[in-house]
Write a protein that holds these residues in place. Structure first.
Motif, PDB file in Angstrom:
ATOM      1  N   GLY A 212       0.818  -1.206   0.000  1.00 18.28           N
ATOM      2  CA  GLY A 212       0.000   0.000   0.000  1.00 18.28           C
ATOM      3  C   GLY A 212       0.850   1.253   0.000  1.00 18.28           C
ATOM      4  O   GLY A 212       0.532   2.242  -0.669  1.00 18.28           O
ATOM      5  N   ALA A 213       1.969   1.221   0.740  1.00 15.89           N
ATOM      6  CA  ALA A 213       2.876   2.365   0.758  1.00 15.89           C
ATOM      7  C   ALA A 213       3.498   2.576  -0.623  1.00 15.89           C
ATOM      8  O   ALA A 213       3.649   3.722  -1.078  1.00 15.89           O
ATOM      9  CB  ALA A 213       3.967   2.152   1.812  1.00 15.89           C
TER      10      ALA A 213
ATOM     11  N   PRO B 147      -3.585  15.269  -6.374  1.00 18.90           N
ATOM     12  CA  PRO B 147      -3.830  15.575  -4.954  1.00 18.90           C
ATOM     13  C   PRO B 147      -3.660  14.326  -4.084  1.00 18.90           C
ATOM     14  O   PRO B 147      -4.113  13.240  -4.457  1.00 18.90           O
ATOM     15  CB  PRO B 147      -5.286  16.065  -4.947  1.00 18.90           C
ATOM     16  N   TRP B 148      -3.045  14.492  -2.916  1.00 23.54           N
ATOM     17  CA  TRP B 148      -2.695  13.355  -2.075  1.00 23.54           C
ATOM     18  C   TRP B 148      -3.906  12.548  -1.640  1.00 23.54           C
ATOM     19  O   TRP B 148      -3.841  11.324  -1.482  1.00 23.54           O
ATOM     20  CB  TRP B 148      -1.932  13.842  -0.833  1.00 23.54           C
ATOM     21  N   TRP B 149      -5.057  13.228  -1.455  1.00 21.55           N
ATOM     22  CA  TRP B 149      -6.226  12.547  -0.912  1.00 21.55           C
ATOM     23  C   TRP B 149      -6.844  11.561  -1.898  1.00 21.55           C
ATOM     24  O   TRP B 149      -7.660  10.725  -1.522  1.00 21.55           O
ATOM     25  CB  TRP B 149      -7.285  13.566  -0.471  1.00 21.55           C
ATOM     26  N   GLY B 150      -6.455  11.629  -3.172  1.00 18.94           N
ATOM     27  CA  GLY B 150      -7.016  10.697  -4.142  1.00 18.94           C
ATOM     28  C   GLY B 150      -6.592   9.265  -3.890  1.00 18.94           C
ATOM     29  O   GLY B 150      -7.367   8.322  -4.116  1.00 18.94           O
ATOM     30  N   ALA B 151      -5.357   9.072  -3.405  1.00 19.00           N
ATOM     31  CA  ALA B 151      -4.858   7.712  -3.177  1.00 19.00           C
ATOM     32  C   ALA B 151      -5.627   6.994  -2.072  1.00 19.00           C
ATOM     33  O   ALA B 151      -6.100   5.863  -2.275  1.00 19.00           O
ATOM     34  CB  ALA B 151      -3.362   7.754  -2.871  1.00 19.00           C
ATOM     35  N   PRO B 152      -5.770   7.592  -0.862  1.00 19.45           N
ATOM     36  CA  PRO B 152      -6.564   6.894   0.158  1.00 19.45           C
ATOM     37  C   PRO B 152      -8.023   6.715  -0.233  1.00 19.45           C
ATOM     38  O   PRO B 152      -8.658   5.730   0.157  1.00 19.45           O
ATOM     39  CB  PRO B 152      -6.408   7.780   1.406  1.00 19.45           C
ATOM     40  N   LEU B 153      -8.573   7.663  -1.021  1.00 22.54           N
ATOM     41  CA  LEU B 153      -9.952   7.482  -1.469  1.00 22.54           C
ATOM     42  C   LEU B 153     -10.067   6.281  -2.414  1.00 22.54           C
ATOM     43  O   LEU B 153     -11.058   5.529  -2.363  1.00 22.54           O
ATOM     44  CB  LEU B 153     -10.458   8.748  -2.171  1.00 22.54           C
ATOM     45  N   MET B 154      -9.063   6.086  -3.284  1.00 20.35           N
ATOM     46  CA  MET B 154      -9.059   4.908  -4.149  1.00 20.35           C
ATOM     47  C   MET B 154      -9.013   3.631  -3.315  1.00 20.35           C
ATOM     48  O   MET B 154      -9.743   2.666  -3.578  1.00 20.35           O
ATOM     49  CB  MET B 154      -7.869   4.947  -5.097  1.00 20.35           C
ATOM     50  N   SER B 155      -8.158   3.625  -2.286  1.00 22.83           N
ATOM     51  CA  SER B 155      -8.031   2.440  -1.444  1.00 22.83           C
ATOM     52  C   SER B 155      -9.276   2.202  -0.608  1.00 22.83           C
ATOM     53  O   SER B 155      -9.582   1.066  -0.246  1.00 22.83           O
ATOM     54  CB  SER B 155      -6.813   2.577  -0.519  1.00 22.83           C
ATOM     55  N   LEU B 156     -10.029   3.278  -0.315  1.00 24.66           N
ATOM     56  CA  LEU B 156     -11.230   3.150   0.497  1.00 24.66           C
ATOM     57  C   LEU B 156     -12.437   2.716  -0.321  1.00 24.66           C
ATOM     58  O   LEU B 156     -13.203   1.837   0.095  1.00 24.66           O
ATOM     59  CB  LEU B 156     -11.523   4.479   1.192  1.00 24.66           C
ATOM     60  N   PHE B 157     -12.598   3.299  -1.523  1.00 24.26           N
ATOM     61  CA  PHE B 157     -13.816   3.068  -2.294  1.00 24.26           C
ATOM     62  C   PHE B 157     -13.626   2.133  -3.493  1.00 24.26           C
ATOM     63  O   PHE B 157     -14.606   1.573  -3.988  1.00 24.26           O
ATOM     64  CB  PHE B 157     -14.399   4.400  -2.782  1.00 24.26           C
TER      65      PHE B 157
ATOM     66  N   LEU C 111      -4.093   2.101   5.482  1.00 25.63           N
ATOM     67  CA  LEU C 111      -2.998   2.642   6.283  1.00 25.63           C
ATOM     68  C   LEU C 111      -1.697   2.663   5.486  1.00 25.63           C
ATOM     69  O   LEU C 111      -0.933   3.638   5.544  1.00 25.63           O
ATOM     70  CB  LEU C 111      -2.821   1.812   7.560  1.00 25.63           C
ATOM     71  N   GLY C 112      -1.420   1.587   4.754  1.00 25.09           N
ATOM     72  CA  GLY C 112      -0.233   1.558   3.912  1.00 25.09           C
ATOM     73  C   GLY C 112      -0.262   2.652   2.865  1.00 25.09           C
ATOM     74  O   GLY C 112       0.751   3.321   2.610  1.00 25.09           O
ATOM     75  N   THR C 113      -1.435   2.874   2.255  1.00 27.38           N
ATOM     76  CA  THR C 113      -1.573   3.938   1.257  1.00 27.38           C
ATOM     77  C   THR C 113      -1.314   5.304   1.870  1.00 27.38           C
ATOM     78  O   THR C 113      -0.628   6.147   1.282  1.00 27.38           O
ATOM     79  CB  THR C 113      -2.984   3.895   0.640  1.00 27.38           C
ATOM     80  N   LEU C 114      -1.860   5.536   3.070  1.00 27.77           N
ATOM     81  CA  LEU C 114      -1.642   6.814   3.741  1.00 27.77           C
ATOM     82  C   LEU C 114      -0.161   7.032   4.053  1.00 27.77           C
ATOM     83  O   LEU C 114       0.364   8.142   3.877  1.00 27.77           O
ATOM     84  CB  LEU C 114      -2.466   6.863   5.035  1.00 27.77           C
ATOM     85  N   LEU C 115       0.518   5.986   4.512  1.00 29.38           N
ATOM     86  CA  LEU C 115       1.948   6.100   4.790  1.00 29.38           C
ATOM     87  C   LEU C 115       2.719   6.439   3.513  1.00 29.38           C
ATOM     88  O   LEU C 115       3.647   7.260   3.527  1.00 29.38           O
ATOM     89  CB  LEU C 115       2.472   4.791   5.397  1.00 29.38           C
TER      90      LEU C 115
ATOM     91  N   THR D 262       1.542   7.956   0.727  1.00 29.71           N
ATOM     92  CA  THR D 262       1.261   9.319   0.272  1.00 29.71           C
ATOM     93  C   THR D 262       1.966  10.338   1.161  1.00 29.71           C
ATOM     94  O   THR D 262       2.467  11.362   0.670  1.00 29.71           O
ATOM     95  CB  THR D 262      -0.249   9.600   0.260  1.00 29.71           C
ATOM     96  N   LEU D 263       2.019  10.067   2.471  1.00 31.91           N
ATOM     97  CA  LEU D 263       2.727  10.969   3.386  1.00 31.91           C
ATOM     98  C   LEU D 263       4.216  11.015   3.051  1.00 31.91           C
ATOM     99  O   LEU D 263       4.821  12.094   2.989  1.00 31.91           O
ATOM    100  CB  LEU D 263       2.519  10.516   4.830  1.00 31.91           C
ATOM    101  N   ALA D 264       4.796   9.832   2.820  1.00 35.17           N
ATOM    102  CA  ALA D 264       6.218   9.784   2.469  1.00 35.17           C
ATOM    103  C   ALA D 264       6.472  10.460   1.125  1.00 35.17           C
ATOM    104  O   ALA D 264       7.450  11.196   0.960  1.00 35.17           O
ATOM    105  CB  ALA D 264       6.691   8.327   2.433  1.00 35.17           C
ATOM    106  N   GLY D 265       5.579  10.217   0.156  1.00 35.74           N
ATOM    107  CA  GLY D 265       5.756  10.812  -1.167  1.00 35.74           C
ATOM    108  C   GLY D 265       5.603  12.317  -1.170  1.00 35.74           C
ATOM    109  O   GLY D 265       6.205  13.011  -1.991  1.00 35.74           O
TER     110      GLY D 265
END
Length: 236
Positions: A26-27, A39-49, A146-150, A152-155
């Motif tokens: 996920g990271a 935009p960073w929020w697109g990645a967690p939204l993809m992983s969520l929905f 959680l992996g996706t959020l980590l 996107t934060l690192a990126g």
């Protein structure tokens, strides 16, 4: 310990091996997504929905190579079509799940399917089994998000060279292919995939390579199915 807490604890223990795979994968997806400049929020939204794992890697890779929406849609459908058979094999298992059933179907990834089908069937019919299955699916998705959020934060905050991270998709496909080969124990589908893939590389332009390989492989498998179905019908 309350029954609900005990069920969550049992589900968490079951999903530990998946967690150790989903967090780094996920990271890697999150970092690759950030390389697109979106935009960073697109990645967690993809992983969520969307929550498609390999499908998300594929979408990012295709978008990075300026693929068209038709190519992305067809490739994603072909990649995830195996889930149709996952669902069919669990129809009896999900019967009576009530309001949990839609989410249990949505969260049915390769790893969740493996966990659910490897569990010993419980004898208390219903609620406990369905609760446990839903919680296993929810925890597996939590590890992926959680992996996706980590990632996107690192990126977004670190200067990460994303070169080579896209190999995570190739590695994931190799693992899925080996798992399918071990399960099917039939060489023909993989020979067809290898032949059509090499043929597409040699004969087609890069922008049409994926669709050409998928179409040729599907056609050959359909012809093989028709040729072997006719003798069986004749015998019956």
């Amino acid at each position: 310990m309350s029954p609900a807490l005990h069920s969550w604890r049992h589900a968490a223990i079951q999903t530990l091996p998946v967690m150790f795979g989903y967090l780094p994968l996920g990271a890697a997806f999150g970092v690759l997504y950030m390389q697109l400049g979106l935009p960073w929020w697109g990645a967690p939204l993809m992983s969520l929905f969307i929550y498609a794992g390999a499908g998300q890697f594929l979408a990012v890779t295709l978008l990075a190579n300026h693929a068209g929406l038709v190519e992305v849609a067809v490739a994603s459908f072909m990649l995830n079509s195996r889930h149709l058979f996952y669902g069919l094999s669990l129809l009896k298992r999900f019967r009576g799940a009530g309001w949990r059933k839609p989410y249990m179907i949505f969260s049915l990834t390769d790893e969740t399917y493996s966990l659910l089908t490897s569990q010993a069937r419980q004898q208390d019919l219903g609620v406990t089994t369905h609760r446990l299955a839903a919680r296993i699916g929810a925890l597996n998705q939590l590890w992926w998000v959680l992996g996706t959020l980590l990632g996107t934060l690192a990126g977004a905050t670190l200067n990460i060279d994303g070169r080579g991270l896209d190999f995570a998709l190739t590695a994931l496909f190799i693992v899925l292919t080996l798992e399918q080969a071990a399960r099917l124990r039939q060489a023909l589908p993989f020979l067809i995939a290898l032949t059509t893939g090499l043929g597409a590389i040699l004969l087609l332009p890069e922008r049409h390579l994926l669709l050409g390989a998928i179409g040729a492989a599907s056609l050959l498998l359909l012809v093989h199915y028709r040729l072997h179905r006719q003798p069986q019908e004749a015998r019956t």
